[in-house]
Design a protein around this motif. Structure first.
Motif, PDB file in Angstrom:
ATOM      1  N   LEU A 156      -0.977   1.720  17.067  1.00  0.00           N
ATOM      2  CA  LEU A 156      -0.658   0.472  17.715  1.00  0.00           C
ATOM      3  C   LEU A 156       0.034  -0.316  16.607  1.00  0.00           C
ATOM      4  CD1 LEU A 156      -3.811  -1.134  19.372  1.00  0.00           C
ATOM      5  CD2 LEU A 156      -1.797  -0.418  20.302  1.00  0.00           C
ATOM      6  N   TYR A 157      -0.004  -0.049  15.337  1.00  0.00           N
ATOM      7  CA  TYR A 157       0.747  -0.777  14.372  1.00  0.00           C
ATOM      8  C   TYR A 157       1.896   0.153  13.821  1.00  0.00           C
ATOM      9  CZ  TYR A 157      -3.514  -3.598  15.228  1.00  0.00           C
ATOM     10  OH  TYR A 157      -4.341  -4.189  15.880  1.00  0.00           O
ATOM     11  N   GLY A 158       2.065   1.034  14.263  1.00  0.00           N
ATOM     12  CA  GLY A 158       3.398   2.117  13.668  1.00  0.00           C
ATOM     13  C   GLY A 158       2.537   3.259  13.230  1.00  0.00           C
ATOM     14  N   ASN A 159       3.008   4.452  13.228  1.00  0.00           N
ATOM     15  CA  ASN A 159       2.993   5.939  12.689  1.00  0.00           C
ATOM     16  C   ASN A 159       3.880   6.069  11.747  1.00  0.00           C
ATOM     17  OD1 ASN A 159       2.069   6.217  15.819  1.00  0.00           O
ATOM     18  ND2 ASN A 159       1.141   7.750  14.759  1.00  0.00           N
ATOM     19  N   ASN A 160       3.197   6.260  10.281  1.00  0.00           N
ATOM     20  CA  ASN A 160       3.877   6.516   9.265  1.00  0.00           C
ATOM     21  C   ASN A 160       4.649   7.953   9.055  1.00  0.00           C
ATOM     22  OD1 ASN A 160       3.772   4.178   7.454  1.00  0.00           O
ATOM     23  ND2 ASN A 160       1.644   4.228   7.812  1.00  0.00           N
ATOM     24  N   TYR A 161       3.949   8.896   9.980  1.00  0.00           N
ATOM     25  CA  TYR A 161       4.600  10.201   9.704  1.00  0.00           C
ATOM     26  C   TYR A 161       5.132  10.904  11.310  1.00  0.00           C
ATOM     27  CZ  TYR A 161       2.923   9.473   5.039  1.00  0.00           C
ATOM     28  OH  TYR A 161       2.728   8.795   3.781  1.00  0.00           O
ATOM     29  N   GLY A 162       4.126  11.490  11.858  1.00  0.00           N
ATOM     30  CA  GLY A 162       4.582  12.554  12.899  1.00  0.00           C
ATOM     31  C   GLY A 162       5.071  11.978  14.143  1.00  0.00           C
ATOM     32  N   LYS A 163       5.151  10.760  14.389  1.00  0.00           N
ATOM     33  CA  LYS A 163       5.553  10.327  15.825  1.00  0.00           C
ATOM     34  C   LYS A 163       7.077  10.061  15.734  1.00  0.00           C
ATOM     35  CE  LYS A 163       5.420   6.418  18.149  1.00  0.00           C
ATOM     36  NZ  LYS A 163       4.613   5.042  18.711  1.00  0.00           N
ATOM     37  N   LYS A 164       7.774  10.609  16.604  1.00  0.00           N
ATOM     38  CA  LYS A 164       9.300  10.575  16.637  1.00  0.00           C
ATOM     39  C   LYS A 164       9.624   9.417  17.414  1.00  0.00           C
ATOM     40  CE  LYS A 164       9.308  15.034  18.000  1.00  0.00           C
ATOM     41  NZ  LYS A 164       9.581  16.279  18.593  1.00  0.00           N
ATOM     42  N   SER A 165       9.729   8.034  16.722  1.00  0.00           N
ATOM     43  CA  SER A 165       9.971   6.825  17.503  1.00  0.00           C
ATOM     44  C   SER A 165      11.602   6.774  17.465  1.00  0.00           C
ATOM     45  CB  SER A 165       9.586   5.841  16.312  1.00  0.00           C
ATOM     46  OG  SER A 165      10.516   5.872  15.223  1.00  0.00           O
ATOM     47  N   ASP A 220       0.773  -1.235  -0.044  1.00  0.00           N
ATOM     48  CA  ASP A 220       0.063   0.137   0.011  1.00  0.00           C
ATOM     49  C   ASP A 220       0.803   1.276   0.130  1.00  0.00           C
ATOM     50  OD1 ASP A 220       1.082  -0.108   2.607  1.00  0.00           O
ATOM     51  OD2 ASP A 220      -0.933  -0.031   3.561  1.00  0.00           O
ATOM     52  N   GLY A 221       2.228   1.005  -0.135  1.00  0.00           N
ATOM     53  CA  GLY A 221       3.064   2.464  -0.184  1.00  0.00           C
ATOM     54  C   GLY A 221       3.422   2.889   1.018  1.00  0.00           C
ATOM     55  N   LYS A 222       2.957   2.203   2.150  1.00  0.00           N
ATOM     56  CA  LYS A 222       3.238   2.641   3.769  1.00  0.00           C
ATOM     57  C   LYS A 222       3.990   1.557   4.348  1.00  0.00           C
ATOM     58  CE  LYS A 222      -0.029   6.225   3.879  1.00  0.00           C
ATOM     59  NZ  LYS A 222      -0.987   6.884   4.364  1.00  0.00           N
ATOM     60  N   ILE A 223       4.762   2.053   5.191  1.00  0.00           N
ATOM     61  CA  ILE A 223       5.384   1.156   5.846  1.00  0.00           C
ATOM     62  C   ILE A 223       4.717   0.440   7.003  1.00  0.00           C
ATOM     63  CG2 ILE A 223       7.544   0.873   7.896  1.00  0.00           C
ATOM     64  CD1 ILE A 223       9.133   3.013   6.301  1.00  0.00           C
ATOM     65  N   PHE A 224       4.065   1.227   7.769  1.00  0.00           N
ATOM     66  CA  PHE A 224       2.983   0.769   8.822  1.00  0.00           C
ATOM     67  C   PHE A 224       1.383   0.703   8.499  1.00  0.00           C
ATOM     68  CE2 PHE A 224       6.518   3.134  10.684  1.00  0.00           C
ATOM     69  CZ  PHE A 224       7.224   2.094  11.389  1.00  0.00           C
ATOM     70  N   ALA A 225       0.920  -0.392   8.804  1.00  0.00           N
ATOM     71  CA  ALA A 225      -0.556  -0.429   8.675  1.00  0.00           C
ATOM     72  C   ALA A 225      -1.341   0.259   9.677  1.00  0.00           C
ATOM     73  CB  ALA A 225      -0.797  -2.011   9.260  1.00  0.00           C
ATOM     74  N   ASN A 226      -2.594   0.615   9.238  1.00  0.00           N
ATOM     75  CA  ASN A 226      -3.479   1.732  10.114  1.00  0.00           C
ATOM     76  C   ASN A 226      -4.007   0.775  11.248  1.00  0.00           C
ATOM     77  OD1 ASN A 226      -5.944   3.178  10.775  1.00  0.00           O
ATOM     78  ND2 ASN A 226      -4.869   4.654   9.638  1.00  0.00           N
TER      79      ASN A 226
END
Ligand code: FAD
Length: 496
Positions: free
Chosen positions: A212-221, A46-52
């Motif tokens: 819960l399954y990751g943030n694709n943008y704003g979270k500074k992991s 889907d072009g994203k690293i993490f699922a919604n």
């Protein structure tokens, strides 16, 4: 099997491991980090690293064929669904009396957590780490951790007006009307980015429920903070999909046995590395399981009897309240909580006002409470099953439920509202089967010395949440990070 020698090997890439690797590399030491989860650096179909959160798929869970969502039901209906087995990001690890949620991948828990970055009040620090000097922590290591993690606060004017925090404003209003103190909770989500999401000028992450399954943008992991600095040193190798299974004394240090995994979770190769120093940073559960097994099976027999002890759940318990129709909590709910109700002094509970990002109006307020509980469990080796057990009892959550009730019974009575009974099953009020905050199992100054050096084995260290004896009073990752900063500074100064 490959043979190699490394000066420092770090097991795990969460908070403790990332701090250790960065400071060792900056001190000129070459480091090898070993991580059982995936790298999480490549987009899926889907072009994203993490699922919604609303559309879980194979990326969402660690080696499960069905999701195990913390909120298992909605309006009483089970919401878990079939997914392909895969080395996904969220592990719902089941012990006899409790399910322990953990992040899997380069970045550990920082990949999946809510980003709430809370420093405990100084007056309670003695309950958290009784043998650590608070002056050093509050003067040096908490500020260092907060700066490196990128901790920041929501802009108050935006909080007061955005649709995305209607649920928090309702939570605050109910807290105020029952005379509970409330606090704004700092986070590692980039608040400027979230405002851009709301304005429609940046791709959405928190505002479409990613968490819960990751943030694709704003979270500074950790991928964006400590681990990006780790990479910049050029001294650190990270091996994802590699799991440490054994550590034994050997000439020159310790022989570490590592299994390489495929994305089905099966070992596809076994490797051996000799490391002069080994840093256990596999998380409270991961480190405790390794140490307990290695002691019991004769690999590290001189570890002391404190190994595996002092494990707690940070008193986690969840619940929902059903609001009146005039108190809607909003269709749009940011996945990042930023408000807490503080009844620690009187009732032993600190409750995060949490989102229910369903996309529809639910009239529900949802809370994750951190509570004061005396209950501590122990990990033990089960030779018949060939695995490590944890003797936590579900009934031990009763104390935590009562502490949470010190807040919500009063709010319900003041507001004329009731608890939701449809979120954790059918007619079940309390989410008392789980924790997000495993702590302990190799407690500081007990299993280790006062800086994380394991008793019995020079060159073996513990760096993660297993050092903390069961509670941080608030959410744990800032304290885990600050403690790791303190300990690694001492270790570098005296042991290298
Ligand atoms: P971890 O971050 O767990 O890292 C350990 C790493 O080691 C993992 O990546 C794991 O895969 C790896 N590992 C384990 N065993 C092995 C092995 N044998 N070989 C190789 N690698 C191994 N805390 C907060 O402060 N605020 C929050 O808002 C918050 N929300 C949370 C929400 C959720 C859903 C969850 C699950 C946790 C949340 N937490 C939160 C808790 C926080 O994420 C953890 O306390 C923190 O990540 C623990 O840090 P750590 O360094 O001890 O270990």
């Amino acid at each position: 099997a490959d043979a190699a020698v490394v000066p420092a090997l770090v097991i795990g890439t969460g908070y403790g491991g990332s701090v250790a690797a960065l400071r060792l590399a900056q001190a000129g030491v070459d480091v090898h980090m070993v991580e059982m989860g995936m790298a999480w650096d490549t987009p899926g179909a889907d072009g994203k690293i993490f699922a919604n959160t609303t559309t879980p798929d194979q990326r969402s869970f660690w080696l499960r064929t069905k999701t195990k969502q913390p909120l298992s039901n909605f309006l009483g209906f089970p919401i878990d669904k079939a997914i392909p087995r895969y080395t996904g990001i969220l592990d719902a690890e089941e012990f006899a009396g409790i399910t322990v949620y953990q992040g899997r991948g380069v970045g550990g828990g920082s990949l999946v957590n809510g980003g709430m970055a809370v420093t405990p009040k100084r007056e309670y620090f003695g309950d958290v780490l009784p043998t650590v000097n608070p002056d050093e922590m509050y003067g040096t290591y908490y500020p260092r951790a907060n700066a490196e993690l990128g901790v920041n606060m929501i802009r108050s004017a935006w909080f007061e007006t955005t649709e995305a925090y209607q649920y928090s404003r309702v939570g605050r209003k109910h807290a105020q009307r029952s005379n509970f103190p409330y606090v704004f909770v700092p986070t590692v989500y980039d608040w400027n980015y979230m405002e851009q999401e709301a304005a429609g000028t940046a791709p959405k992450s928190a505002l479409v429920g990613e968490i819960l399954y990751g943030n694709n943008y704003g979270k500074k992991s950790l991928q964006k903070t400590y681990l990006s600095k780790v990479r910049a040193t050029g001294r650190v190798t990270i091996s994802p999909l590699h799991r440490v299974v054994s550590v034994v004394p050997a000439t020159g240090g310790y022989k570490v046995t590592i299994e390489q995994l495929n994305t089905n979770g099966d070992p596809i190769a076994v490797k051996e590395v000799t490391a002069a120093k080994v840093f256990f940073a596999a998380g409270s559960v991961g480190t405790s399981k390794l140490l307990v097994k290695l002691k019991a099976t004769g690999a590290l027999p001189n570890l002391n009897g404190e190994v595996g002890r002092g494990w707690g759940d940070n008193g986690n318990v969840m619940c929902g309240r059903a609001n009146h129709m005039w108190d809607p909590t909003g269709k749009l709910q940011s996945s990042i909580p930023t408000l807490g109700i503080d009844n620690w002094a009187a009732g032993g509970a600190f409750a995060e006002v949490a989102p229910l990002p369903t996309g529809i109006e639910t009239y529900a307020s949802f809370y994750l409470s951190i509570t004061k509980t005396p209950n501590r469990a122990q990990f033990t080796w089960n030779p018949a099953a060939g695995k490590v057990d944890l003797n936590w009892q579900t009934a031990w959550k009763e104390v935590s439920i009562n502490a949470a009730k010190s807040i919500f019974d009063r709010i319900n009575s003041k507001e004329g509202t009731i608890y939701r009974t449809d979120l954790f099953g059918v007619y079940k009020i309390w989410g008392d089967h789980l924790t997000y905050h495993p702590l302990g199992g190799a407690v500081l100054n007990k299993a280790t010395d006062n800086y994380g050096r394991l008793h019995g084995y020079p060159g073996l260290y513990v760096m993660d949440g297993s050092l903390i004896p069961g509670t941080t009073v608030v959410n744990p990752f800032v304290t885990i990070t600050a403690l790791a900063e303190r300990n690694i500074e001492k270790i570098i100064a005296t042991d290298l």
